[in-house]
Write an enzyme that holds these catalytic residues in place. Sequence first.
Site, PDB file in Angstrom:
ATOM      1  N   LYS A   1       0.855  -1.191   0.000  1.00  0.00           N
ATOM      2  CA  LYS A   1       0.000   0.000   0.000  1.00  0.00           C
ATOM      3  C   LYS A   1       0.875   1.220   0.000  1.00  0.00           C
ATOM      4  O   LYS A   1       1.815   1.318   0.807  1.00  0.00           O
ATOM      5  CB  LYS A   1      -0.876  -0.020   1.270  1.00  0.00           C
ATOM      6  CG  LYS A   1      -1.794   1.151   1.389  1.00  0.00           C
ATOM      7  CD  LYS A   1      -3.180   0.827   0.867  1.00  0.00           C
ATOM      8  CE  LYS A   1      -4.007   2.043   0.545  1.00  0.00           C
ATOM      9  NZ  LYS A   1      -3.732   2.675  -0.752  1.00  0.00           N
TER      10      LYS A   1
ATOM     11  N   GLN B   1       7.343   3.894   3.724  1.00  0.00           N
ATOM     12  CA  GLN B   1       5.941   3.482   3.786  1.00  0.00           C
ATOM     13  C   GLN B   1       5.754   2.200   4.609  1.00  0.00           C
ATOM     14  O   GLN B   1       4.741   2.030   5.286  1.00  0.00           O
ATOM     15  CB  GLN B   1       5.437   3.264   2.352  1.00  0.00           C
ATOM     16  CG  GLN B   1       3.926   3.234   2.210  1.00  0.00           C
ATOM     17  CD  GLN B   1       3.307   4.616   2.138  1.00  0.00           C
ATOM     18  OE1 GLN B   1       3.767   5.464   1.387  1.00  0.00           O
ATOM     19  NE2 GLN B   1       2.268   4.850   2.919  1.00  0.00           N
TER      20      GLN B   1
ATOM     21  N   LYS C   1       5.663   3.358   8.216  1.00  0.00           N
ATOM     22  CA  LYS C   1       4.504   4.225   8.425  1.00  0.00           C
ATOM     23  C   LYS C   1       3.234   3.382   8.498  1.00  0.00           C
ATOM     24  O   LYS C   1       2.409   3.537   9.397  1.00  0.00           O
ATOM     25  CB  LYS C   1       4.412   5.211   7.252  1.00  0.00           C
ATOM     26  CG  LYS C   1       3.222   6.134   7.321  1.00  0.00           C
ATOM     27  CD  LYS C   1       3.042   6.917   6.043  1.00  0.00           C
ATOM     28  CE  LYS C   1       4.322   7.589   5.620  1.00  0.00           C
ATOM     29  NZ  LYS C   1       4.109   8.576   4.557  1.00  0.00           N
TER      30      LYS C   1
ATOM     31  N   LYS D   1       5.253   1.696  -3.236  1.00  0.00           N
ATOM     32  CA  LYS D   1       5.175   3.046  -3.816  1.00  0.00           C
ATOM     33  C   LYS D   1       5.377   2.912  -5.322  1.00  0.00           C
ATOM     34  O   LYS D   1       5.996   1.953  -5.784  1.00  0.00           O
ATOM     35  CB  LYS D   1       6.283   3.933  -3.228  1.00  0.00           C
ATOM     36  CG  LYS D   1       6.019   5.413  -3.362  1.00  0.00           C
ATOM     37  CD  LYS D   1       5.123   5.954  -2.252  1.00  0.00           C
ATOM     38  CE  LYS D   1       4.688   7.384  -2.535  1.00  0.00           C
ATOM     39  NZ  LYS D   1       3.929   7.956  -1.421  1.00  0.00           N
TER      40      LYS D   1
ATOM     41  N   GLY E   1      -2.901   8.175  -4.174  1.00  0.00           N
ATOM     42  CA  GLY E   1      -2.278   9.364  -4.757  1.00  0.00           C
ATOM     43  C   GLY E   1      -1.001   9.776  -4.041  1.00  0.00           C
ATOM     44  O   GLY E   1      -0.661   9.250  -2.984  1.00  0.00           O
ATOM     45  N   ASP E   2      -0.296  10.697  -4.638  1.00  0.00           N
ATOM     46  CA  ASP E   2       0.877  11.350  -4.041  1.00  0.00           C
ATOM     47  C   ASP E   2       1.081  12.603  -4.895  1.00  0.00           C
ATOM     48  O   ASP E   2       0.136  13.063  -5.562  1.00  0.00           O
ATOM     49  CB  ASP E   2       2.104  10.412  -4.061  1.00  0.00           C
ATOM     50  CG  ASP E   2       3.271  10.943  -3.222  1.00  0.00           C
ATOM     51  OD1 ASP E   2       3.243  10.796  -1.998  1.00  0.00           O
ATOM     52  OD2 ASP E   2       4.226  11.528  -3.799  1.00  0.00           O
TER      53      ASP E   2
ATOM     54  N   THR F   1      -4.548  13.417   5.259  1.00  0.00           N
ATOM     55  CA  THR F   1      -3.124  13.588   5.576  1.00  0.00           C
ATOM     56  C   THR F   1      -2.916  14.878   6.372  1.00  0.00           C
ATOM     57  O   THR F   1      -2.285  14.875   7.434  1.00  0.00           O
ATOM     58  CB  THR F   1      -2.263  13.576   4.299  1.00  0.00           C
ATOM     59  OG1 THR F   1      -2.600  12.424   3.546  1.00  0.00           O
ATOM     60  CG2 THR F   1      -0.786  13.557   4.634  1.00  0.00           C
TER      61      THR F   1
ATOM     62  N   ASN G   1      -2.387  18.888  -1.892  1.00  0.00           N
ATOM     63  CA  ASN G   1      -3.366  18.184  -1.067  1.00  0.00           C
ATOM     64  C   ASN G   1      -3.036  18.249   0.426  1.00  0.00           C
ATOM     65  O   ASN G   1      -3.903  18.548   1.251  1.00  0.00           O
ATOM     66  CB  ASN G   1      -3.442  16.725  -1.561  1.00  0.00           C
ATOM     67  CG  ASN G   1      -4.311  15.879  -0.662  1.00  0.00           C
ATOM     68  OD1 ASN G   1      -3.815  15.212   0.242  1.00  0.00           O
ATOM     69  ND2 ASN G   1      -5.600  15.937  -0.862  1.00  0.00           N
TER      70      ASN G   1
ATOM     71  N   SER H   1      -6.853   5.710   3.883  1.00  0.00           N
ATOM     72  CA  SER H   1      -6.873   4.838   2.701  1.00  0.00           C
ATOM     73  C   SER H   1      -7.206   3.405   3.124  1.00  0.00           C
ATOM     74  O   SER H   1      -7.980   2.718   2.464  1.00  0.00           O
ATOM     75  CB  SER H   1      -5.515   4.848   1.998  1.00  0.00           C
ATOM     76  OG  SER H   1      -5.438   5.926   1.085  1.00  0.00           O
TER      77      SER H   1
HETATM   78  P1  NDP Z   1       0.456  17.636  -4.486  1.00  0.00           P
HETATM   79  O1  NDP Z   1       0.796  17.190  -5.850  1.00  0.00           O
HETATM   80  O2  NDP Z   1      -0.963  17.852  -4.129  1.00  0.00           O
HETATM   81  O3  NDP Z   1       1.275  18.950  -4.122  1.00  0.00           O
HETATM   82  C1  NDP Z   1       2.667  18.941  -4.194  1.00  0.00           C
HETATM   83  C2  NDP Z   1       3.160  20.265  -3.694  1.00  0.00           C
HETATM   84  O4  NDP Z   1       4.568  20.203  -3.531  1.00  0.00           O
HETATM   85  C3  NDP Z   1       2.895  21.393  -4.656  1.00  0.00           C
HETATM   86  O5  NDP Z   1       2.662  22.530  -3.905  1.00  0.00           O
HETATM   87  C4  NDP Z   1       4.204  21.508  -5.438  1.00  0.00           C
HETATM   88  O6  NDP Z   1       4.427  22.794  -5.957  1.00  0.00           O
HETATM   89  C5  NDP Z   1       5.194  21.190  -4.358  1.00  0.00           C
HETATM   90  N1  NDP Z   1       6.414  20.622  -4.915  1.00  0.00           N
HETATM   91  C6  NDP Z   1       6.538  19.478  -5.618  1.00  0.00           C
HETATM   92  N2  NDP Z   1       7.814  19.287  -6.001  1.00  0.00           N
HETATM   93  C7  NDP Z   1       8.491  20.342  -5.499  1.00  0.00           C
HETATM   94  C8  NDP Z   1       9.843  20.726  -5.532  1.00  0.00           C
HETATM   95  N3  NDP Z   1      10.753  19.982  -6.166  1.00  0.00           N
HETATM   96  N4  NDP Z   1      10.203  21.869  -4.884  1.00  0.00           N
HETATM   97  C9  NDP Z   1       9.289  22.623  -4.235  1.00  0.00           C
HETATM   98  N5  NDP Z   1       7.972  22.319  -4.188  1.00  0.00           N
HETATM   99  C10 NDP Z   1       7.598  21.189  -4.800  1.00  0.00           C
HETATM  100  O7  NDP Z   1       1.120  16.546  -3.497  1.00  0.00           O
HETATM  101  P2  NDP Z   1       0.724  16.141  -2.015  1.00  0.00           P
HETATM  102  O8  NDP Z   1       0.232  17.314  -1.270  1.00  0.00           O
HETATM  103  O9  NDP Z   1      -0.129  14.934  -2.117  1.00  0.00           O
HETATM  104  O10 NDP Z   1       2.128  15.652  -1.435  1.00  0.00           O
HETATM  105  C11 NDP Z   1       3.031  16.548  -0.772  1.00  0.00           C
HETATM  106  C12 NDP Z   1       3.989  15.743   0.085  1.00  0.00           C
HETATM  107  O11 NDP Z   1       3.242  14.982   1.059  1.00  0.00           O
HETATM  108  C13 NDP Z   1       4.841  14.704  -0.649  1.00  0.00           C
HETATM  109  O12 NDP Z   1       6.086  14.587   0.012  1.00  0.00           O
HETATM  110  C14 NDP Z   1       4.052  13.409  -0.456  1.00  0.00           C
HETATM  111  O13 NDP Z   1       4.871  12.264  -0.588  1.00  0.00           O
HETATM  112  C15 NDP Z   1       3.578  13.606   0.968  1.00  0.00           C
HETATM  113  N6  NDP Z   1       2.418  12.799   1.358  1.00  0.00           N
HETATM  114  C16 NDP Z   1       1.238  12.870   0.677  1.00  0.00           C
HETATM  115  C17 NDP Z   1       0.155  12.126   1.092  1.00  0.00           C
HETATM  116  C18 NDP Z   1      -1.181  12.258   0.463  1.00  0.00           C
HETATM  117  O14 NDP Z   1      -2.146  11.684   1.006  1.00  0.00           O
HETATM  118  N7  NDP Z   1      -1.348  12.983  -0.635  1.00  0.00           N
HETATM  119  C19 NDP Z   1       0.255  11.190   2.216  1.00  0.00           C
HETATM  120  C20 NDP Z   1       1.525  11.262   2.922  1.00  0.00           C
HETATM  121  C21 NDP Z   1       2.554  12.019   2.472  1.00  0.00           C
HETATM  122  P3  NDP Z   1       4.589  23.026  -7.563  1.00  0.00           P
HETATM  123  O15 NDP Z   1       3.255  22.653  -8.158  1.00  0.00           O
HETATM  124  O16 NDP Z   1       4.929  24.461  -7.696  1.00  0.00           O
HETATM  125  O17 NDP Z   1       5.690  22.099  -8.005  1.00  0.00           O
END
Ligand code: NDP
Length: 448
Positions: free
Chosen positions: A90, A111, A114, A126, A165-166, A210, A241, A380
């Site tokens: 997962k 993961q 976690k 992943k 998603g991620d 999250t 997200n 999830s």
């Molecule tokens: P989203 O795609 O919804 O958002 C990603 C965000 O991160 C955007 O604001 C993006 O900005 C920014 N970002 C991505 N790459 C970079 C970079 N190289 N430098 C600076 N900013 C960056 O993703 P999530 O919110 O889902 O995920 C965010 C983090 O949380 C990740 O580390 C993910 O692994 C983790 N996570 C997510 C979960 C989930 O349920 N969604 C669960 C647990 C952890 P821009 O568009 O400008 O690139």
Amino acid sequence: MSTYVERVIEETKKKNPNEPEFLQTVEEVLTSIAPVVERHPEYEKAALLERLVEPERVIEFRVAWVDDEGNAKVNRGYRVQFNGAIGPYKGGLRFHPSVNLGILKFLGFEQVFKNSLTTLPIGGGKGGSDFDPHGKSDAEIMRFCQAFMTELQRHIGPSVDVPAGDIGVGGREIGYMFGQYRRIRDAYENGVLTGKGLVYGGSLIRPEATGFGVLYYAEQVLKHEGDDLKGKTVVLSGYGNVAWGAARKIAALGGKAVTISGHNGYVYDPDGIVTEEKLNYLLEMRASRNANVKMYADKFGCQFFEGKKPYEVKADVYIPCATQNEVGMAEAEMIVGAGAKYYFEGANMPATNEAVKYLQDNGVIVGPAKAANAGGVAVSALEMAQNAQHYAWTAEEVDEKLHGIMKSIHDNSAKCAEEYGLGYDLVKGANIAGFLKVADAMMAQGLF
Ligand code: NDP
């Protein structure tokens, strides 16, 4: 430190020289579980750690699709099925140009622990692709998702591997991928993916889970310190997200998120991202074709700091919600310099090992990703449970379960740290708590 742990870290470095993020997390996790390994000499004979750092399976595949101009495009797809000892694999799918095998192995390894910490029966995995959704039309996203799932479907299933998603993968992408899975399999197996839309088996509170979970975890830490979030300012990074869910719950708890960021800079909103209009605008931005954090500054008349990270803003609490390794020593020094006491990881591995150590050495309480952001995967798993029952719980039921899970993650991490004489070290405590269950399951199941 145990010589067994040292040996496995060295061997892992030799075997995976081009995977720095994976090596970073292996070193961090193995170092902190060393006291447990010392108490269990039987682990070495069973090559437990050598097995732990080797994914059960890595799948790599070609994804060919056509853009709106009729040009053929090729991306690389992956699924890392890291450890299935306590349940089906997962973990999310990431669509971002920086995706490579080393990044997905780091995410898959994290993961495993976690998912174990949530206490729910889910293994770790992943996946994703180096596909960049920025600037793509809806039709292009759909064609890419269909091509990606055409190959991935043969490796997943509700009892085998359940992606979510991620970065770059939200409800829209999950919908397109589920549609393609259903078309090929000709069966309604909606437990195969989580983060689905509500009308076809999604769970209430999953989009928020999250971010909400980070704040429920934070509440426990603040309570431990005789403190609460009321009136506190919070620096957030990201605007996706996780940042959205976090900002929402911060506002509900009486705090104020004052920054969001993206790859090109950050926005400072001294009034706070607290109104419904502002919170909803985060969703609108993320869904737009040319998503860019500056849109928020333009709409609400705030300052945009191009090419900068938000850690230079002084706040009481810091919650990175963007990507890995955005907090290095310079950022850690700014957080300490601001006099902040709390740092919680919404993103996965947002800080280098050196930065985490510096924060802890300087009195900042660190809530590590695998504990603080586990609410997403926890809900999830609750979505899988609802799908298996062909039933849906109310938002209140899911939220209450999420709350309970985040409290138990905090309490269990604190208890494990205490048991091993580590004080209130939630980083080591989370690693130990997550490891113990996986280790017991692996030992019980014989060589695999
Ligand atoms: P989203 O795609 O919804 O958002 C990603 C965000 O991160 C955007 O604001 C993006 O900005 C920014 N970002 C991505 N790459 C970079 C970079 N190289 N430098 C600076 N900013 C960056 O993703 P999530 O919110 O889902 O995920 C965010 C983090 O949380 C990740 O580390 C993910 O692994 C983790 N996570 C997510 C979960 C989930 O349920 N969604 C669960 C647990 C952890 P821009 O568009 O400008 O690139």
